[in-house]
Each structure stands twice: as C-alpha cells, then as structure tokens.
Design a protein around this motif. Structure first.
Motif, PDB file in Angstrom:
ATOM      1  N   UNK A 150     -22.955  21.486 -48.638  1.00  0.00           N
ATOM      2  CA  UNK A 150     -24.290  22.078 -48.681  1.00  0.00           C
ATOM      3  C   UNK A 150     -25.334  21.008 -48.364  1.00  0.00           C
ATOM      4  N   UNK A 151     -26.163  21.280 -47.388  1.00  0.00           N
ATOM      5  CA  UNK A 151     -27.191  20.317 -46.997  1.00  0.00           C
ATOM      6  C   UNK A 151     -26.751  19.351 -45.919  1.00  0.00           C
ATOM      7  N   UNK A 152     -25.446  19.291 -45.622  1.00  0.00           N
ATOM      8  CA  UNK A 152     -24.957  18.410 -44.560  1.00  0.00           C
ATOM      9  C   UNK A 152     -25.222  19.039 -43.196  1.00  0.00           C
ATOM     10  N   UNK A 153     -25.517  18.208 -42.229  1.00  0.00           N
ATOM     11  CA  UNK A 153     -25.735  18.674 -40.863  1.00  0.00           C
ATOM     12  C   UNK A 153     -24.380  18.821 -40.158  1.00  0.00           C
ATOM     13  N   UNK A 154     -24.036  20.040 -39.773  1.00  0.00           N
ATOM     14  CA  UNK A 154     -22.777  20.332 -39.084  1.00  0.00           C
ATOM     15  C   UNK A 154     -23.107  21.060 -37.782  1.00  0.00           C
ATOM     16  N   UNK A 155     -22.644  20.530 -36.670  1.00  0.00           N
ATOM     17  CA  UNK A 155     -22.902  21.140 -35.367  1.00  0.00           C
ATOM     18  C   UNK A 155     -21.795  22.093 -34.932  1.00  0.00           C
ATOM     19  N   UNK A 156     -20.559  21.797 -35.356  1.00  0.00           N
ATOM     20  CA  UNK A 156     -19.411  22.527 -34.841  1.00  0.00           C
ATOM     21  C   UNK A 156     -18.285  22.466 -35.864  1.00  0.00           C
ATOM     22  N   UNK A 157     -17.496  23.522 -35.937  1.00  0.00           N
ATOM     23  CA  UNK A 157     -16.295  23.535 -36.775  1.00  0.00           C
ATOM     24  C   UNK A 157     -15.086  23.501 -35.853  1.00  0.00           C
ATOM     25  N   UNK A 158     -14.127  22.635 -36.160  1.00  0.00           N
ATOM     26  CA  UNK A 158     -12.888  22.555 -35.386  1.00  0.00           C
ATOM     27  C   UNK A 158     -11.721  22.922 -36.286  1.00  0.00           C
ATOM     28  N   UNK A 159     -10.814  23.742 -35.778  1.00  0.00           N
ATOM     29  CA  UNK A 159      -9.637  24.152 -36.530  1.00  0.00           C
ATOM     30  C   UNK A 159      -8.372  23.791 -35.788  1.00  0.00           C
ATOM     31  N   UNK A 160      -7.329  23.431 -36.539  1.00  0.00           N
ATOM     32  CA  UNK A 160      -6.098  22.928 -35.946  1.00  0.00           C
ATOM     33  C   UNK A 160      -5.078  24.054 -35.767  1.00  0.00           C
ATOM     34  N   UNK A 161      -4.478  24.091 -34.611  1.00  0.00           N
ATOM     35  CA  UNK A 161      -3.445  25.055 -34.225  1.00  0.00           C
ATOM     36  C   UNK A 161      -2.287  25.037 -35.218  1.00  0.00           C
ATOM     37  N   UNK A 162      -1.876  26.159 -35.775  1.00  0.00           N
ATOM     38  CA  UNK A 162      -2.396  27.482 -35.465  1.00  0.00           C
ATOM     39  C   UNK A 162      -3.127  28.088 -36.667  1.00  0.00           C
ATOM     40  N   UNK A 163      -2.598  27.891 -37.886  1.00  0.00           N
ATOM     41  CA  UNK A 163      -3.193  28.559 -39.039  1.00  0.00           C
ATOM     42  C   UNK A 163      -4.595  28.050 -39.366  1.00  0.00           C
ATOM     43  N   UNK A 164      -4.915  26.850 -38.911  1.00  0.00           N
ATOM     44  CA  UNK A 164      -6.270  26.345 -39.090  1.00  0.00           C
ATOM     45  C   UNK A 164      -7.291  27.141 -38.305  1.00  0.00           C
ATOM     46  N   UNK A 165      -6.825  27.924 -37.325  1.00  0.00           N
ATOM     47  CA  UNK A 165      -7.739  28.768 -36.567  1.00  0.00           C
ATOM     48  C   UNK A 165      -8.355  29.847 -37.469  1.00  0.00           C
ATOM     49  N   UNK A 166      -7.536  30.420 -38.346  1.00  0.00           N
ATOM     50  CA  UNK A 166      -8.017  31.507 -39.206  1.00  0.00           C
ATOM     51  C   UNK A 166      -9.102  30.994 -40.144  1.00  0.00           C
ATOM     52  N   UNK A 167      -8.771  29.945 -40.876  1.00  0.00           N
ATOM     53  CA  UNK A 167      -9.712  29.408 -41.845  1.00  0.00           C
ATOM     54  C   UNK A 167     -10.907  28.761 -41.155  1.00  0.00           C
TER      55      UNK A 167
END
Length: 200
Positions: free
Chosen positions: A55-72
């Motif tokens: 909360x309050x952190x600057x985040x530009x993009x979320x990256x998820x790792x193949x494959x189950x990380x895609x869902x979360x």
C-alpha cells in the motif's frame, strides 16, 4: 469446508484450508492451491492480503510466472488497475525476447523468457508466482527483469517456504505472502492440518 463456502468472520489466510493435498501427482508438488481460486471470496481475500504490504508503493506493472502465477498475477494486476506481463516458459513467445536459464523446484534445468519490448529501464514491477519453494524460478525471473532494466518493487506469492532460496529472496526483496505465522511451520513441513478433512 465446502468449495464455495467462506466463513463469515474471515481471518487472514482462512482460504488456505481450501487447498487440497496431492493425491496423484509428483511428490514434490505436495498440494494443489488452485482450489482456492475456485472461490471468488477466497481469491479476492488472497489478493488483498498479498497487496497489503505494498500500500502506497509505486507499481507500474505486475509480472506473473508461467503458468499458475498467471492466475494470481493477473488478479493482482486487475486489483491494482495495472497491466500484466507474462514471464513465459521458453519457446512460447513469437516475438523477440530475453531469456534466463534456471533450475526449478524439481531440479530440472529450464529457460524462461520475456518479450523485449515489455520492460523499459526504471519500470517498477511487482513479481508474482503461486508458490515459492526452492526459490530458483523466482530468482531467475528477478534476474531476467533486472537485466532488462526493471526495478523489482516486491515479490508476492500465496506462500513462501523457508528454504535457502526462499530466505534469500526474503532477505533481498520486499516480500508478501498469505501464510499466517502460526501456519508457516506446516507449510515448511509440507503438510497442512486442514488436509485431514480430505483424507479418507
């Protein structure tokens, strides 16, 4: 707990009891977190718990790792109103990419890749995977994105085991996961007491 049931009083990590034990897969995959994602409230609470330290952190993009990380990861990106970058297994991208080799939790040598045009120097990325066991996959994703110029804001997962690799990640990066302190020992022992409800 029924697959679609959620408690009225929802303590942090309540949804971990929805995860099912491995009954037929390889021994290193000791549980199936995907059952958690079938429950809309569980998924929403999991995402909220993952994001609370940022909360309050600057985040530009979320990256998820193949494959189950895609869902979360995609769920986290949607909650933040940010874009989502897929960190793919090698051979799946049809565009120019950067690659990183690594050993995953099974000990097998693998390669991951990210499209070259996705990362600009200084881009602030939250990196998400379903589970961090040995830490090899997550560490490789960190190395790949940092080499491309990204700044890793943090690392998030449903759970992080206290392995050598898991501890290294927690020592070097801001981390978030959904496991209350009282359940961490069960996670590290690869057996949840809630599994008793699944056993015949």
């Amino acid at each position: 707990m029924d697959l679609l049931e959620s408690p009225k009083d929802r303590p942090r990590g309540w949804y971990l009891a929805l995860m099912a034990p491995n009954t037929k897969g390889a021994p290193f995959a000791w549980l199936d977190p995907s059952r958690l994602y079938c429950n809309a409230q569980a998924l929403a609470d999991c995402v909220q718990d993952i994001l609370s330290p940022f909360t309050g952190d600057s985040i530009d993009l979320v990256a998820g790792i193949d494959a189950m990380g895609f869902i979360l990861g995609a769920s986290v990106a949607t909650a933040l109103g940010k874009g989502f970058l897929a960190v793919r297994k090698a051979g799946h991208l049809c565009v120019s990419s950067q690659q990183q080799t690594y050993s995953d939790y099974t000990g097998r040598e693998k390669t991951m890749e990210v499209r070259e045009d996705a990362i600009k120097p200084g881009l602030r990325v939250l990196l998400v995977d379903q589970w961090i066991e040995t830490g090899g996959t997550m560490k490789a994703a960190i190395q790949l994105l940092e080499r491309m110029g990204a700044t890793i804001v943090g690392v998030a997962a449903v759970a992080m085991e206290n392995t050598e690799g898991g501890k290294w990640i927690q020592d070097h990066y801001k981390c978030s996961h959904c496991v209350p302190a009282e359940l961490q020992g069960q996670i590290d022992a690869k057996y949840l007491e809630s599994f008793k409800g699944f056993e015949k």
